[in-house]
Design a protein around this motif. Structure first.
Motif, mmCIF file in Angstrom:
data_model
loop_
_atom_site.group_PDB
_atom_site.id
_atom_site.type_symbol
_atom_site.label_atom_id
_atom_site.label_comp_id
_atom_site.label_asym_id
_atom_site.label_seq_id
_atom_site.Cartn_x
_atom_site.Cartn_y
_atom_site.Cartn_z
ATOM 1 N N MET A 138 0.845 -1.192 0.000
ATOM 2 C CA MET A 138 0.000 0.000 0.000
ATOM 3 C C MET A 138 0.881 1.241 0.000
ATOM 4 O O MET A 138 1.852 1.323 0.752
ATOM 5 N N ASP A 139 0.545 2.232 -0.839
ATOM 6 C CA ASP A 139 1.329 3.454 -0.959
ATOM 7 C C ASP A 139 0.882 4.451 0.102
ATOM 8 O O ASP A 139 -0.107 5.165 -0.067
ATOM 9 N N ARG A 140 1.600 4.484 1.212
ATOM 10 C CA ARG A 140 1.248 5.401 2.293
ATOM 11 C C ARG A 140 1.796 6.799 2.044
ATOM 12 O O ARG A 140 1.266 7.784 2.561
ATOM 13 N N ILE A 141 2.917 6.903 1.276
ATOM 14 C CA ILE A 141 3.522 8.210 1.045
ATOM 15 C C ILE A 141 2.573 9.120 0.280
ATOM 16 O O ILE A 141 2.476 10.320 0.554
ATOM 17 N N SER A 142 1.833 8.561 -0.683
ATOM 18 C CA SER A 142 0.923 9.374 -1.501
ATOM 19 C C SER A 142 -0.219 9.963 -0.677
ATOM 20 O O SER A 142 -0.868 10.922 -1.116
ATOM 21 N N ASP A 143 -0.478 9.399 0.496
ATOM 22 C CA ASP A 143 -1.545 9.919 1.343
ATOM 23 C C ASP A 143 -1.117 11.157 2.121
ATOM 24 O O ASP A 143 -1.960 11.831 2.721
ATOM 25 N N LEU A 144 0.176 11.441 2.122
ATOM 26 C CA LEU A 144 0.676 12.592 2.863
ATOM 27 C C LEU A 144 0.335 13.882 2.127
ATOM 28 O O LEU A 144 0.279 13.918 0.896
ATOM 29 N N PRO A 145 0.132 14.963 2.859
ATOM 30 C CA PRO A 145 -0.158 16.253 2.206
ATOM 31 C C PRO A 145 1.064 16.789 1.453
ATOM 32 O O PRO A 145 2.204 16.391 1.722
ATOM 33 N N ASP A 146 0.808 17.711 0.525
ATOM 34 C CA ASP A 146 1.882 18.250 -0.304
ATOM 35 C C ASP A 146 2.992 18.902 0.505
ATOM 36 O O ASP A 146 4.171 18.783 0.172
ATOM 37 N N CYS A 147 2.643 19.597 1.554
ATOM 38 C CA CYS A 147 3.654 20.321 2.337
ATOM 39 C C CYS A 147 4.675 19.367 2.941
ATOM 40 O O CYS A 147 5.879 19.683 2.997
ATOM 41 N N ILE A 148 4.213 18.189 3.392
ATOM 42 C CA ILE A 148 5.136 17.211 3.977
ATOM 43 C C ILE A 148 5.997 16.570 2.887
ATOM 44 O O ILE A 148 7.214 16.375 3.063
ATOM 45 N N LEU A 149 5.395 16.262 1.743
ATOM 46 C CA LEU A 149 6.172 15.675 0.646
ATOM 47 C C LEU A 149 7.230 16.652 0.136
ATOM 48 O O LEU A 149 8.355 16.257 -0.173
ATOM 49 N N LEU A 150 6.884 17.928 0.056
ATOM 50 C CA LEU A 150 7.855 18.935 -0.366
ATOM 51 C C LEU A 150 8.993 19.045 0.644
ATOM 52 O O LEU A 150 10.152 19.237 0.277
ATOM 53 N N HIS A 151 8.664 18.911 1.912
ATOM 54 C CA HIS A 151 9.695 18.953 2.951
ATOM 55 C C HIS A 151 10.639 17.766 2.811
ATOM 56 O O HIS A 151 11.860 17.909 2.954
ATOM 57 N N ILE A 152 10.107 16.587 2.492
ATOM 58 C CA ILE A 152 10.943 15.401 2.285
ATOM 59 C C ILE A 152 11.837 15.588 1.066
ATOM 60 O O ILE A 152 13.040 15.302 1.102
ATOM 61 N N LEU A 153 11.283 16.105 -0.019
ATOM 62 C CA LEU A 153 12.062 16.317 -1.239
ATOM 63 C C LEU A 153 13.167 17.356 -1.043
ATOM 64 O O LEU A 153 14.185 17.322 -1.741
ATOM 65 N N SER A 154 12.993 18.254 -0.094
ATOM 66 C CA SER A 154 13.984 19.309 0.130
ATOM 67 C C SER A 154 15.306 18.755 0.652
ATOM 68 O O SER A 154 16.341 19.418 0.559
ATOM 69 N N PHE A 155 15.295 17.536 1.184
ATOM 70 C CA PHE A 155 16.516 16.923 1.695
ATOM 71 C C PHE A 155 17.271 16.148 0.618
ATOM 72 O O PHE A 155 18.365 15.639 0.877
ATOM 73 N N LEU A 156 16.696 16.033 -0.578
ATOM 74 C CA LEU A 156 17.304 15.258 -1.652
ATOM 75 C C LEU A 156 18.007 16.171 -2.646
ATOM 76 O O LEU A 156 17.595 17.315 -2.847
ATOM 77 N N PRO A 157 19.066 15.672 -3.311
ATOM 78 C CA PRO A 157 19.627 16.429 -4.436
ATOM 79 C C PRO A 157 18.549 16.659 -5.483
ATOM 80 O O PRO A 157 17.648 15.821 -5.666
ATOM 81 N N THR A 158 18.639 17.771 -6.173
ATOM 82 C CA THR A 158 17.569 18.145 -7.107
ATOM 83 C C THR A 158 17.365 17.093 -8.188
ATOM 84 O O THR A 158 16.215 16.787 -8.561
ATOM 85 N N LYS A 159 18.436 16.514 -8.698
ATOM 86 C CA LYS A 159 18.287 15.489 -9.739
ATOM 87 C C LYS A 159 17.510 14.287 -9.216
ATOM 88 O O LYS A 159 16.645 13.735 -9.907
ATOM 89 N N THR A 160 17.780 13.884 -7.982
ATOM 90 C CA THR A 160 17.056 12.762 -7.382
ATOM 91 C C THR A 160 15.592 13.118 -7.159
ATOM 92 O O THR A 160 14.697 12.301 -7.394
ATOM 93 N N ALA A 161 15.351 14.358 -6.703
ATOM 94 C CA ALA A 161 13.969 14.779 -6.462
ATOM 95 C C ALA A 161 13.155 14.775 -7.752
ATOM 96 O O ALA A 161 12.008 14.305 -7.780
ATOM 97 N N PHE A 162 13.745 15.242 -8.850
ATOM 98 C CA PHE A 162 13.011 15.295 -10.117
ATOM 99 C C PHE A 162 12.812 13.908 -10.725
ATOM 100 O O PHE A 162 11.937 13.734 -11.584
ATOM 101 N N SER A 163 13.588 12.942 -10.299
ATOM 102 C CA SER A 163 13.386 11.579 -10.811
ATOM 103 C C SER A 163 12.073 10.985 -10.318
ATOM 104 O O SER A 163 11.590 9.987 -10.862
ATOM 105 N N THR A 164 11.475 11.582 -9.291
ATOM 106 C CA THR A 164 10.187 11.085 -8.785
ATOM 107 C C THR A 164 9.036 11.452 -9.710
ATOM 108 O O THR A 164 7.910 10.977 -9.511
ATOM 109 N N THR A 165 9.288 12.289 -10.722
ATOM 110 C CA THR A 165 8.201 12.696 -11.625
ATOM 111 C C THR A 165 7.657 11.530 -12.441
ATOM 112 O O THR A 165 6.563 11.630 -13.016
#
Length: 461
Positions: A1-28
Motif C-alpha cells: 500500500m502506498d502510504r507516502i501518496s496519502d501525505l499532504p503536499d507540504c510534507i512531501l515537499l519537505h521530504i524532497l527538500s533533503f534530496l539532491p535536485t536530480k534525485t527529487a526530479f526523478s520522482t516525476t
C-alpha cells in the motif's frame, strides 16, 4: 500500500527538500502529482558529479554543461515559487562559466533566500589566476541565514558603495573554507553580522603587516578558526605563520571553539577572550607551540566541559597543565596525530608527579578517550595517575595497535577500561602482505583480540 501518496503536499515537499535536485526530479515518473510537486520546490542542490557520464569524450566538460543547462532551465521558469535554498558544487574552467555561475547567484539572491552553499573548485583545465568573485548582492540579502563558501577559486571584495553595503541581519552561520579574501573585508563583514552564532574561518590569504583584528559579533556561540597554508595544495607557498599580529574581542558568548594556529600568543589571546566556553578543540598546530607556554599564562576555563587535544606524544606536563585550568571538565579526548607521532619536543623530560590533583580529576572528569594511541614514554604513569585519582571516572577508552595493557589499580570502582583496535593501521598493513601471511596475520589478530578481551575483563573486575 502506498502510504507516502496519502501525505499532504507540504510534507512531501519537505521530504524532497533533503534530496539532491536530480534525485527529487526523478520522482516525476511516479505520477502527475509528483511532477507538480517538483515544480513547487524551493530548495535546490546541484552537484556536478551527479551529471557525469563515463561514455562522454570530455566527461568533465560535458557534465558541467549538463549541470548548467539544468540549473538555467530551473531558474528561468516563469511563475516559479521563491528559492529558499541553493547549493552548487562544481568546477570552473572557461571564462564564460564564471559569468554563468554569477548569473545563477544573482538570480537566487532574492528576498526569500535563506541558505547559499557554494563549493567552486578550479578545474584542471582552468587558469589558476582567475577567481570567482561573489556578487555583492549576496552580502545584502537580509533573509540569508546560512552562507557557506568553499574552494580556493572563490574570493569576495568589499562593496564599492554604501548603497550596496553589507546587510546580513539574519545570518546565523558563516563558513569560509579555503576562501581567498582580505582580512579587512572579513572583519568588515563580521561587524555587520549581528545575529551570527556559528563561524568557521579557513582563510587562504596572507595579510599585511597590520595583522588580524576582528571584532566578533556578541551573538557568536561556535567558532572554528584555522590559519595555516598547505604547501602542497596552495600554489607551493610554505608558510605556517599567517598573521604577524592578532587582536580579537567579543568572544564571551562562544560555547564551542576549534583553534588551530601555530602561534602561542594567538592561542592565548583566543583563550583569554572565552568566558562561557563549554567545548574546546586544540588542533595539531597548537601542539607545536602551546606546550612550551608557562602554566600561569594559560587562563582558567571555568565553564569548559569537553576538551580535545591533538598531540604527537604523551606530553604529560601539557595535558596536566590543561586539566588544572579546567576545574569543571567532564570529557577529555586525546588524539594522536600520525604526522606528529614520536616527535617528542622534550625527549629527556620524565613524568613528574603533580603537586596537587587537578580539581576536575577528583570531582568531575567522567570520560577519557585516547584515539590513535601509540606507545609513549609516560603513558603508563599517566594512566596509573588518572585511574588512581579519578574518583568519579566512568570510562577510559583507548584505541590501541596491539595488546600491551597491564592491570592498574583504580579508585573509581565504576570505571570501565575499554580497548579497541586501530582499524586503519591494521588495514594498511594487511594490504602489503602476501595471501599466506595475511591468513597467519588474521589468526594472530584473533588471538590478540581474545587476549585483549581477557585483559579488559581483568581490568574491570
Amino acid at each position: 500500500m502506498d502510504r507516502i501518496s496519502d501525505l499532504p503536499d507540504c510534507i512531501l515537499l519537505h521530504i524532497l527538500s533533503f534530496l539532491p535536485t536530480k534525485t527529487a526530479f526523478s520522482t516525476t515518473v511516479l505520477s502527475r502529482r509528483w511532477t507538480h510537486l517538483c515544480h513547487d520546490l524551493q530548495h535546490f542542490e546541484f552537484n556536478q558529479i551527479q551529471y557525469h557520464n563515463r561514455n562522454d569524450t570530455w566527461p568533465e566538460f560535458c557534465s558541467r554543461k549538463r549541470l548548467f543547462d539544468i540549473v538555467d532551465w530551473i531558474l528561468s521558469r516563469g511563475k516559479a515559487p521563491p528559492i529558499r535554498t541553493f547549493r552548487l558544487t562544481c568546477d570552473l574552467a572557461q571564462f564564460d562559466e564564471y559569468s554563468i555561475v554569477e548569473w545563477f547567484i544573482r538570480k537566487v539572491s532574492g528576498p526569500n533566500l535563506q541558505e547559499l552553499n557554494l563549493d567552486l573548485q578550479l578545474s584542471i583545465f582552468g587558469l589558476p589566476d582567475r577567481k570567482f568573485v561573489i556578487p555583492n548582492s549576496v552580502f545584502s540579502c537580509a533573509s540569508l541565514v546560512t552562507l557557506r563558501l568553499s574552494g580556493g577559486n572563490i574570493t569576495f571584495l568589499s562593496p564599492s558603495s554604501s548603497s550596496c553595503g553589507y546587510r546580513l541581519p539574519s545570518l546565523k552561520t558563516l563558513e569560509m573554507h579555503n576562501v581567498e579574501a582580505s582580512i579587512d573585508d572579513v572583519a568588515e563583514l563580521l561587524s555587520h553580522c549581528t545575529a551570527l552564532e556559528t563561524l568557521i574561518l579557513d582563510l587562504n590569504r596572507q595579510v599585511s603587516e597590520v595583522g588580524l583584528r576582528i571584532h566578533f559579533p556578541l551573538s557568536l556561540k561556535k567558532l572554528n578558526f584555522r590559519s595555516d597554508f598547505n604547501p602542497v595544495r596552495i600554489y607551493g607557498i610554505e608558510c605556517r605563520q599567517q598573521f604577524p599580529s592578532i587582536c580579537v574581542s567579543n568572544l564571551h558568548n562562544v560555547e564551542e571553539a576549534t583553534i588551530n594556529v601555530t602561534s602561542r600568543g594567538f592561542v592565548l589571546k583566543f583563550l583569554v577572550e572565552f568566558r562561557w566556553l563549554r567545548s574546546l578543540v586544540l588542533g595539531d598546530l597548537v601542539f607545536t607551540c602551546l606546550p612550551q607556554a608557562p602554566p600561569d599564562l594559560i587562563p582558567e576555563l571555568t565553564s569548559l566541559r569537553r576538551l580535545e587535544l591533538a598531540v604527537g606524544c604523551f606530553d604529560t606536563r601539557y595535558i596536566m597543565n590543561m586539566l588544572e585550568k579546567c576545574p569543571m571538565l567532564k570529557v577529555l579526548v586525546i588524539v594522536f596525530i600520525t604526522d606528529l607521532v614520536n616527535k617528542d619536543p622534550h625527549p629527556s623530560r620524565r613524568w613528574e608527579h603533580p603537586v596537587k590533583v587537578p580539581t576536575c580529576l577528583a570531582s568531575h572528569l567522567k570520560v577519557i578517550k585516547i584515539k590513535g594511541y601509540f606507545e609513549s614514554r609516560d603513558d603508563r604513569d599517566f594512566f596509573a595517575y588518572v585511574l588512581q585519582h579519578g574518583l568519579v571516572l566512568e570510562s577510559l577508552d583507548i584505541q590501541v595497535d596491539r595488546a600491551r595493557a597491564k592491570v592498574l589499580p583504580r579508585s573509581s570502582k565504576a570505571c570501565q577500561i575499554n580497548f579497541r583496535w586501530n582499524q586503519e593501521k591494521e588495514e594498511e598493513e594487511k594490504e602489503t602482505l602476501p595471501r599466506g601471511l595475511q591468513q597467519r596475520q588474521h589468526l594472530r589478530t584473533l588471538q590478540e583480540k581474545a587476549l585483549l578481551g581477557l585483559l579488559q575483563k581483568n581490568l574491570n573486575l
